[in-house]
Write an enzyme that holds these catalytic residues in place. Structure first.
Site, PDB file in Angstrom:
ATOM      1  N   LYS A  69      80.567  48.262  44.799  1.00 28.66           N
ATOM      2  CA  LYS A  69      81.329  49.275  44.053  1.00 28.66           C
ATOM      3  C   LYS A  69      80.852  50.678  44.425  1.00 28.66           C
ATOM      4  O   LYS A  69      81.642  51.576  44.682  1.00 28.66           O
ATOM      5  CB  LYS A  69      81.208  49.037  42.538  1.00 28.66           C
ATOM      6  N   GLN A  91      77.972  46.485  34.195  1.00 27.41           N
ATOM      7  CA  GLN A  91      78.169  45.225  34.909  1.00 27.41           C
ATOM      8  C   GLN A  91      77.840  44.042  33.998  1.00 27.41           C
ATOM      9  O   GLN A  91      76.807  44.013  33.333  1.00 27.41           O
ATOM     10  CB  GLN A  91      77.295  45.210  36.176  1.00 27.41           C
ATOM     11  N   ASP A 147      87.096  49.634  33.478  1.00 25.12           N
ATOM     12  CA  ASP A 147      87.229  48.180  33.579  1.00 25.12           C
ATOM     13  C   ASP A 147      88.400  47.682  32.731  1.00 25.12           C
ATOM     14  O   ASP A 147      88.857  46.555  32.901  1.00 25.12           O
ATOM     15  CB  ASP A 147      85.953  47.484  33.052  1.00 25.12           C
TER      16      ASP A 147
HETATM   17  N1  GUN Z   1      81.341  40.985  36.153  1.00 31.66           N
HETATM   18  C1  GUN Z   1      82.244  40.231  36.840  1.00 31.66           C
HETATM   19  N2  GUN Z   1      83.397  40.925  36.996  1.00 31.66           N
HETATM   20  C2  GUN Z   1      83.213  42.120  36.410  1.00 31.66           C
HETATM   21  C3  GUN Z   1      84.059  43.266  36.263  1.00 31.66           C
HETATM   22  O1  GUN Z   1      85.212  43.312  36.682  1.00 31.66           O
HETATM   23  N3  GUN Z   1      83.480  44.323  35.599  1.00 31.66           N
HETATM   24  C4  GUN Z   1      82.230  44.286  35.108  1.00 31.66           C
HETATM   25  N4  GUN Z   1      81.786  45.363  34.456  1.00 31.66           N
HETATM   26  N5  GUN Z   1      81.437  43.239  35.223  1.00 31.66           N
HETATM   27  C5  GUN Z   1      81.931  42.164  35.878  1.00 31.66           C
END
Ligand code: GUN
Length: 292
Positions: free
Chosen positions: A52, A96, A119
């Site tokens: 990311k 996350q 998100d």
């Molecule tokens: N863990 C797995 N997928 C995601 C996501 O799309 N966002 C976040 N914050 N954590 C994750």
């Protein structure tokens, strides 16, 4: 059969985002800014967050990675979130997941300012999405919609069957595919582990979206001729045929299903690469204050 190339589309979108970011910087004299909080040192989470952050750089965003120890307290994490909520220099914030078991994920999600929740996990954003108000759409469903659009797949009046009812994929994509606009206007069936006669239901799908996390669960005899198949699953399994000793498998038995469908996403290289560009897209929306 047309292979849906998530790598190609995500690269195209990255180029588009880079051009839009260039304009944003010209107009506002600053870069869009994504902050990511990573608690602990789970290997998979490290990799995802690393991708990311790197993708932010590629399109010209500024990013901040905040690391907290695995044993940090819930209140310490909530205070960090509040600080970023109130920082006018940060546009988007993600924490996350998963989090260590002593921290409530729901509390964390609900502490993020909905206007910075790129998100799209906050109940305010989920609720706004359900009633068709502008909202941040979670990255994976957003990526699926974009693939459908870019391959000009017809959805109007089609039967879309979603397999899996997670908050991150199954539930939101089932809502989005039933929306009164393109890509939507589907009749949607949401299936899960308790669905009776599951293969019969799956065989009715014109568009089948599978987000189960069960490698190669969907076989050719569960898919209608000429269906569109979107495979969200990605599971690492042991393999003696690869140098690394591992391979990635989707929820769909690709070789046999690919033969009967009109469109299919491969794993890897289908839905996966779309998720990060969707997060970047949401961050640009946040910077431009387009949703809130
Ligand atoms: N863990 C797995 N997928 C995601 C996501 O799309 N966002 C976040 N914050 N954590 C994750």
């Amino acid at each position: 059969m047309i292979l849906i190339d998530g790598n190609k589309i995500s690269n195209e979108i990255k180029n588009e985002l880079a051009a839009e970011t260039f304009e944003f910087v010209k107009n506002f004299d600053r870069k869009p800014h994504l902050a990511a909080i990573l608690v602990g040192n789970d290997g998979a989470s490290e990799t995802y967050v690393g991708h990311k952050v790197k993708s932010c750089e590629q399109v010209g965003f500024f990013s901040t990675l905040i690391r907290l120890e695995n044993n940090c307290s819930e209140s310490e994490l909530l205070q960090k979130i509040e600080k970023i909520n109130n920082d006018p220099e940060v546009d988007g914030l993600i924490v996350q997941l998963p989090l260590p078991s002593h921290i409530s994920e729901q509390k964390v999600i609900e502490t993020i300012n909905p206007a910075k929740d790129v998100d799209g996990f906050h109940p305010v954003n989920v609720g706004r999405m359900v009633i068709g108000l502008p909202s941040y759409i979670p990255a994976t469903p957003f990526g699926i919609l974009e693939l459908i659009k870019r391959y000009e797949i017809q959805t109007d009046g089609k039967h879309c069957v979603v397999l899996g009812r997670s908050n991150i994929v199954g539930k939101p994509i089932s809502i989005l595919m039933s929306r009164k606009s393109y890509p939507g206007n589907c009749t949607v069936t949401l299936c899960h582990s308790r669905t009776v006669d599951l293969p019969d239901v799956l065989r009715q799908a014109d568009i089948l979206i599978v987000a189960l996390g069960n490698p190669e669960f969907v076989k050719a005899n569960m898919v209608k001729e000429n269906a569109v198949v979107i495979d969200v699953g990605i599971t690492r399994v042991k393999s003696d045929k690869t140098k690394s000793g591992w391979k990635l498998l989707g929820d769909v038995k690709f070789e046999e299903v690919a033969e009967k469908c009109s469109f299919i996403t491969p794993v890897p290289g289908g839905v996966g690469p779309m998720t990060i560009v969707s997060l970047l897209r949401n961050t640009l929306f946040a910077a431009r204050k387009e949703i809130y």
